[in-house]
Design a protein around this motif. Sequence first.
Motif, PDB file in Angstrom:
ATOM      1  N   ARG A 153      42.484  63.203   6.290  1.00 27.10           N
ATOM      2  CA  ARG A 153      43.842  62.242   6.376  1.00 27.10           C
ATOM      3  C   ARG A 153      44.356  62.191   5.109  1.00 27.10           C
ATOM      4  O   ARG A 153      45.747  62.015   5.231  1.00 27.10           O
ATOM      5  CB  ARG A 153      43.137  60.992   6.938  1.00 27.10           C
ATOM      6  N   ASP A 154      43.616  62.282   3.949  1.00 34.04           N
ATOM      7  CA  ASP A 154      44.049  61.962   2.771  1.00 34.04           C
ATOM      8  C   ASP A 154      45.384  63.143   2.362  1.00 34.04           C
ATOM      9  O   ASP A 154      46.209  62.919   1.576  1.00 34.04           O
ATOM     10  CB  ASP A 154      43.206  62.101   1.570  1.00 34.04           C
ATOM     11  N   PHE A 155      44.736  64.172   2.775  1.00 36.93           N
ATOM     12  CA  PHE A 155      45.852  65.258   2.550  1.00 36.93           C
ATOM     13  C   PHE A 155      47.013  65.201   3.378  1.00 36.93           C
ATOM     14  O   PHE A 155      47.969  65.679   3.073  1.00 36.93           O
ATOM     15  CB  PHE A 155      44.764  66.514   2.960  1.00 36.93           C
ATOM     16  N   GLY A 156      46.974  64.600   4.472  1.00 33.85           N
ATOM     17  CA  GLY A 156      48.274  64.538   5.243  1.00 33.85           C
ATOM     18  C   GLY A 156      48.288  65.537   6.341  1.00 33.85           C
ATOM     19  O   GLY A 156      47.376  66.275   6.536  1.00 33.85           O
ATOM     20  N   ASP A 157      49.421  65.406   7.284  1.00 34.31           N
ATOM     21  CA  ASP A 157      49.634  66.081   8.366  1.00 34.31           C
ATOM     22  C   ASP A 157      49.709  67.710   7.979  1.00 34.31           C
ATOM     23  O   ASP A 157      50.649  68.015   7.235  1.00 34.31           O
ATOM     24  CB  ASP A 157      50.808  65.845   9.210  1.00 34.31           C
TER      25      ASP A 157
ATOM     26  N   TYR B 195      33.454  61.314  -0.545  1.00 36.23           N
ATOM     27  CA  TYR B 195      33.233  60.330   0.777  1.00 36.23           C
ATOM     28  C   TYR B 195      31.525  60.656   1.363  1.00 36.23           C
ATOM     29  O   TYR B 195      31.077  59.334   1.703  1.00 36.23           O
ATOM     30  CB  TYR B 195      34.101  60.570   2.056  1.00 36.23           C
TER      31      TYR B 195
ATOM     32  N   ALA C  31      37.090  66.180  -2.146  1.00 39.39           N
ATOM     33  CA  ALA C  31      37.324  65.059  -1.332  1.00 39.39           C
ATOM     34  C   ALA C  31      36.180  64.578  -0.370  1.00 39.39           C
ATOM     35  O   ALA C  31      35.425  63.533  -0.224  1.00 39.39           O
ATOM     36  CB  ALA C  31      38.652  65.038  -0.913  1.00 39.39           C
TER      37      ALA C  31
ATOM     38  N   ALA D 112      52.793  69.553   5.830  1.00 38.49           N
ATOM     39  CA  ALA D 112      52.453  70.008   4.541  1.00 38.49           C
ATOM     40  C   ALA D 112      52.955  71.424   4.461  1.00 38.49           C
ATOM     41  O   ALA D 112      53.382  72.035   3.410  1.00 38.49           O
ATOM     42  CB  ALA D 112      50.867  69.913   4.285  1.00 38.49           C
TER      43      ALA D 112
END
Lengths: 239, 113
Positions: A73-77, A57, A53, A81
């Motif tokens: 950020r795409d992965f999440g907190d 970018y 990822a 998780a």
Amino acid sequence: MARGTQAPGAQELPEAAWHALVAHLKVLRRGLRGPRRLRNALLHEVLADLVEATQTYLDCGHGPADAASRATRDFGDPEVAAYSFGEALRDTARNRRSRVIGSLAASQVLLWCAIFLGGSSEPWLERVEPEGADTSDLVATLGLSCVVVMAALCGAVALLRHGGRITVEVGRSERVLMAGNLTLVGCSAVALACSAGVRVLAAPGSLSVSSLVLTGCAVFVVLARWPWRRLPRMADPLD
Amino acid sequence: MRSARLKGHLDALVLAVLADQPAHGYAILTALKLRTGNSVDLEGGTLYPTLHRLEAAGLISSDWSASGGRRRRVYTIEDKGRRVLADERSLWQEFVQALQPLLGPPLDGGATR
């Protein structure tokens, strides 16, 4: 941490991006619970995807830190998780443990019953012959044989129907345990087949012996062809 | 659209992506995003547990492969997964058909009684 060769993508990313990913993964790792091997595999999987990822970018023209920040950020907190991962890891571990124990138990029941029956002082053939056989012995032997055969057959059918397509990741100790178990069951099936030999073929009355031998072989084949998958040895990618 | 709104459909969405070709986690996320016109923006933290759960249920399987010096876990849909996906698709059609008269655009141009 040193950008070692163990970590996937360690050499591909700019240092700033790499450090951002590592910081993110460390938070995730802190919250993970479950078997170490599964945790490491999961970290490898997530890290490889985060690297890709970030690389995407970067290719789009973002700076290293920004690219890593967008990827994480795409992965999440990671703390949230980690909780979800923890649940999944626990389920996987429980699933794996119950399958291994279930397989061991089923084949061991078959094995020990076979040894018990096969090693009794009176040959089975004489026990199941109508003439001169003690009725209570006959009933006990047939009953036990039926229970063993039915249990083994049910187990084999269940494995074929539900377990055949489910891969179970097993560690080294479990592989050794399963291999030893399969060898024992296989040897006992062969030994029983040999000892029953001609008598089984000559006398249809020895149904319990032949069915037990056949069932033993069937269970052995099912266990042997079950896709026990070796989980690759993976070190913690952050160490 | 985040994961909370996708609750109940996540399994089917992942299976639909994998029905086309095997993929690893990031590829699944990207495909979901692309194929829904950026409407479905799933977090990785939601996807991986879903993948592991689907695998435990025998709907998909996974294999580790090395590509470009990296180990990737690649997921493949199984026959059981395809059957579940087919069921989910027909259920979805029924669901949409049932609610369309209520939630779809008004046929009379917006006039209400």
